[in-house]
Scaffold this motif. Structure first.
Motif, PDB file in Angstrom:
ATOM      1  N   GLY A  33       4.908   6.658 -11.367  1.00 26.89           N
ATOM      2  CA  GLY A  33       4.687   6.131 -12.704  1.00 26.89           C
ATOM      3  C   GLY A  33       3.672   5.012 -12.810  1.00 26.89           C
ATOM      4  O   GLY A  33       3.393   4.538 -13.921  1.00 26.89           O
ATOM      5  N   ARG A  34       3.111   4.591 -11.690  1.00 25.36           N
ATOM      6  CA  ARG A  34       2.088   3.539 -11.714  1.00 25.36           C
ATOM      7  C   ARG A  34       0.865   3.999 -10.929  1.00 25.36           C
ATOM      8  O   ARG A  34       0.995   4.694  -9.915  1.00 25.36           O
ATOM      9  N   PRO A  35      -0.341   3.594 -11.348  1.00 27.74           N
ATOM     10  CA  PRO A  35      -1.524   3.894 -10.542  1.00 27.74           C
ATOM     11  C   PRO A  35      -1.456   3.157  -9.205  1.00 27.74           C
ATOM     12  O   PRO A  35      -0.948   2.034  -9.126  1.00 27.74           O
ATOM     13  N   PHE A  36      -1.992   3.777  -8.174  1.00 27.99           N
ATOM     14  CA  PHE A  36      -2.033   3.143  -6.858  1.00 27.99           C
ATOM     15  C   PHE A  36      -2.630   1.744  -6.940  1.00 27.99           C
ATOM     16  O   PHE A  36      -2.137   0.794  -6.330  1.00 27.99           O
ATOM     17  N   LEU A  37      -3.692   1.594  -7.716  1.00 33.50           N
ATOM     18  CA  LEU A  37      -4.384   0.309  -7.798  1.00 33.50           C
ATOM     19  C   LEU A  37      -3.488  -0.797  -8.344  1.00 33.50           C
ATOM     20  O   LEU A  37      -3.681  -1.971  -8.011  1.00 33.50           O
ATOM     21  N   ALA A  38      -2.504  -0.452  -9.156  1.00 36.78           N
ATOM     22  CA  ALA A  38      -1.594  -1.462  -9.696  1.00 36.78           C
ATOM     23  C   ALA A  38      -0.817  -2.148  -8.577  1.00 36.78           C
ATOM     24  O   ALA A  38      -0.579  -3.368  -8.623  1.00 36.78           O
ATOM     25  N   TYR A  39      -0.429  -1.385  -7.572  1.00 32.19           N
ATOM     26  CA  TYR A  39       0.302  -1.965  -6.442  1.00 32.19           C
ATOM     27  C   TYR A  39      -0.595  -2.932  -5.666  1.00 32.19           C
ATOM     28  O   TYR A  39      -0.149  -4.008  -5.238  1.00 32.19           O
ATOM     29  N   MET A  40      -1.864  -2.546  -5.481  1.00 32.13           N
ATOM     30  CA  MET A  40      -2.776  -3.408  -4.748  1.00 32.13           C
ATOM     31  C   MET A  40      -3.104  -4.672  -5.535  1.00 32.13           C
ATOM     32  O   MET A  40      -3.186  -5.764  -4.964  1.00 32.13           O
ATOM     33  N   LEU A  41      -3.275  -4.538  -6.838  1.00 34.07           N
ATOM     34  CA  LEU A  41      -3.538  -5.719  -7.659  1.00 34.07           C
ATOM     35  C   LEU A  41      -2.405  -6.733  -7.556  1.00 34.07           C
ATOM     36  O   LEU A  41      -2.645  -7.945  -7.487  1.00 34.07           O
ATOM     37  N   ASP A  42      -1.177  -6.251  -7.550  1.00 28.30           N
ATOM     38  CA  ASP A  42      -0.032  -7.156  -7.388  1.00 28.30           C
ATOM     39  C   ASP A  42      -0.125  -7.903  -6.064  1.00 28.30           C
ATOM     40  O   ASP A  42       0.115  -9.121  -5.991  1.00 28.30           O
ATOM     41  N   ASN A  43      -0.466  -7.186  -4.992  1.00 27.95           N
ATOM     42  CA  ASN A  43      -0.593  -7.821  -3.674  1.00 27.95           C
ATOM     43  C   ASN A  43      -1.691  -8.877  -3.667  1.00 27.95           C
ATOM     44  O   ASN A  43      -1.505  -9.991  -3.163  1.00 27.95           O
ATOM     45  N   TRP A  44      -2.834  -8.528  -4.211  1.00 29.78           N
ATOM     46  CA  TRP A  44      -3.968  -9.457  -4.194  1.00 29.78           C
ATOM     47  C   TRP A  44      -3.677 -10.690  -5.043  1.00 29.78           C
ATOM     48  O   TRP A  44      -3.986 -11.811  -4.637  1.00 29.78           O
ATOM     49  N   TRP A 117      -3.837   1.014   1.370  1.00 33.19           N
ATOM     50  CA  TRP A 117      -2.648   0.176   1.274  1.00 33.19           C
ATOM     51  C   TRP A 117      -2.599  -0.763   2.468  1.00 33.19           C
ATOM     52  O   TRP A 117      -2.485  -0.331   3.622  1.00 33.19           O
ATOM     53  N   LEU A 118      -2.724  -2.024   2.205  1.00 35.20           N
ATOM     54  CA  LEU A 118      -2.625  -3.068   3.225  1.00 35.20           C
ATOM     55  C   LEU A 118      -1.938  -4.242   2.547  1.00 35.20           C
ATOM     56  O   LEU A 118      -2.590  -5.071   1.918  1.00 35.20           O
ATOM     57  N   PRO A 119      -0.608  -4.321   2.624  1.00 31.91           N
ATOM     58  CA  PRO A 119       0.143  -5.291   1.826  1.00 31.91           C
ATOM     59  C   PRO A 119       0.008  -6.745   2.262  1.00 31.91           C
ATOM     60  O   PRO A 119       0.504  -7.636   1.576  1.00 31.91           O
ATOM     61  N   ALA A 120      -0.642  -6.988   3.380  1.00 33.20           N
ATOM     62  CA  ALA A 120      -0.826  -8.366   3.842  1.00 33.20           C
ATOM     63  C   ALA A 120      -2.269  -8.525   4.326  1.00 33.20           C
ATOM     64  O   ALA A 120      -3.019  -7.565   4.406  1.00 33.20           O
ATOM     65  N   GLY A 121      -2.631  -9.750   4.632  1.00 30.38           N
ATOM     66  CA  GLY A 121      -3.929  -9.993   5.229  1.00 30.38           C
ATOM     67  C   GLY A 121      -4.914 -10.765   4.384  1.00 30.38           C
ATOM     68  O   GLY A 121      -5.789 -11.456   4.911  1.00 30.38           O
ATOM     69  N   MET A 122      -4.773 -10.701   3.067  1.00 31.31           N
ATOM     70  CA  MET A 122      -5.750 -11.365   2.218  1.00 31.31           C
ATOM     71  C   MET A 122      -5.712 -12.884   2.391  1.00 31.31           C
ATOM     72  O   MET A 122      -6.759 -13.547   2.429  1.00 31.31           O
ATOM     73  N   GLU A 123      -4.510 -13.444   2.512  1.00 30.79           N
ATOM     74  CA  GLU A 123      -4.399 -14.900   2.686  1.00 30.79           C
ATOM     75  C   GLU A 123      -5.061 -15.343   3.985  1.00 30.79           C
ATOM     76  O   GLU A 123      -5.739 -16.374   4.029  1.00 30.79           O
ATOM     77  N   ALA A 124      -4.871 -14.547   5.048  1.00 30.06           N
ATOM     78  CA  ALA A 124      -5.494 -14.880   6.330  1.00 30.06           C
ATOM     79  C   ALA A 124      -7.011 -14.824   6.239  1.00 30.06           C
ATOM     80  O   ALA A 124      -7.717 -15.641   6.848  1.00 30.06           O
ATOM     81  N   ASP A 216      -4.325   4.895   4.310  1.00 28.28           N
ATOM     82  CA  ASP A 216      -5.499   5.317   3.546  1.00 28.28           C
ATOM     83  C   ASP A 216      -5.072   6.530   2.725  1.00 28.28           C
ATOM     84  O   ASP A 216      -4.824   7.604   3.272  1.00 28.28           O
ATOM     85  N   ILE A 217      -4.969   6.371   1.402  1.00 25.51           N
ATOM     86  CA  ILE A 217      -4.455   7.466   0.579  1.00 25.51           C
ATOM     87  C   ILE A 217      -5.512   8.540   0.302  1.00 25.51           C
ATOM     88  O   ILE A 217      -5.297   9.436  -0.521  1.00 25.51           O
ATOM     89  N   GLY A 218      -6.626   8.486   0.991  1.00 26.71           N
ATOM     90  CA  GLY A 218      -7.722   9.408   0.730  1.00 26.71           C
ATOM     91  C   GLY A 218      -7.472  10.843   1.136  1.00 26.71           C
ATOM     92  O   GLY A 218      -8.241  11.730   0.781  1.00 26.71           O
TER      93      GLY A 218
END
Length: 235
Positions: A33-44, A117-124, A216-218
């Protein structure tokens, strides 16, 4: 939080996924029910990113409509979102160079893909010193090619191999200085094949290890796996 802009590569055609997702671009592939990008935006956003720049080409209008709706939500208050639509495919390096020129970005920036999909790492990556690339350990590194490093310095990229072996791979998050793209001549340019090897050769890019799931959902199999994971975790 950081003022460092995040440039999101979201202009690809998603050819390998079109057998199961054919009515929307790959970043908008539906997941419960949600676009893949919505999940990544939440993480970022949760990692402290506040300045988003989306680099678009294929079905750009659909992604822009999604972004307009998403950034109007209260949860994205205080965040900015810009997009650049490319008239023709420029490659990952060309997309970044084009955006830097159009937006006159002269400071260090972050870059990532919109389909991984990479739920961590941006802060580092925000906290890293100098130019850096996130790497992660996977069971089958040969699908992607391995990253060789000495302590935290990347020293080489291995090509894809036939046998299945574990190893460290490029996780698709970068912290870069605009100077590495200032010589762009407007033609198609690959970040992975042309820019990163030059940085490695000059010893100018570090490896930041990220310990989390990497999907990688590709390809249809991994897209289905991601959907199953989200359902199991109830995200």
């Amino acid at each position: 939080m950081t003022n460092m802009p995040l440039l999101v590569l979201a202009g690809g055609f998603g050819t390998r996924l079109q057998s199961v997702v054919h009515d929307v671009p790959k970043p908008l592939a539906p997941v419960h029910g949600r676009p893949f990008l919505a999940y990544m935006l939440d993480n970022w956003r949760d990692a402290g990113i506040r300045d988003f720049v989306f680099l678009l080409h294929h079905r750009a209008e659909q992604i822009e409509a999604f972004l307009e709706d998403q950034f109007a939500q209260p949860s994205f208050e205080g965040c900015s979102c810009r997009s650049i639509i490319e008239a023709q495919p420029l490659g990952t390096g060309g997309s970044l160079a084009n955006a830097l020129a159009e937006l006159a970005i002269e400071e260090t920036f972050l870059a990532t893909n919109a389909d991984t999909w990479l739920p961590a790492g941006m802060e580092a990556m925000v906290k890293a010193d100098g130019q850096a690339m996130a790497i992660t350990h996977v069971e089958n590194a040969n699908r992607y090619g391995r990253v060789q490093f000495d302590k935290d310095r990347i020293i080489a990229f291995e090509e894809k191999q036939n046998q299945s072996e574990s190893g460290w791979i490029n996780a698709g998050i970068y912290r870069l200085n605009p100077h590495c793209l200032t010589d762009w001549d407007g033609s198609f340019l690959s970040l992975e094949a042309e820019i990163l090897p030059k940085l490695v050769k000059s010893g100018a890019i570090r490896a930041i290890k990220i310990d989390c799931a990497f999907i990688d959902i590709g390809v249809p199999a991994d897209y289905e796996y991601f959907q199953a994971m989200i359902a199991e975790q109830g995200i």
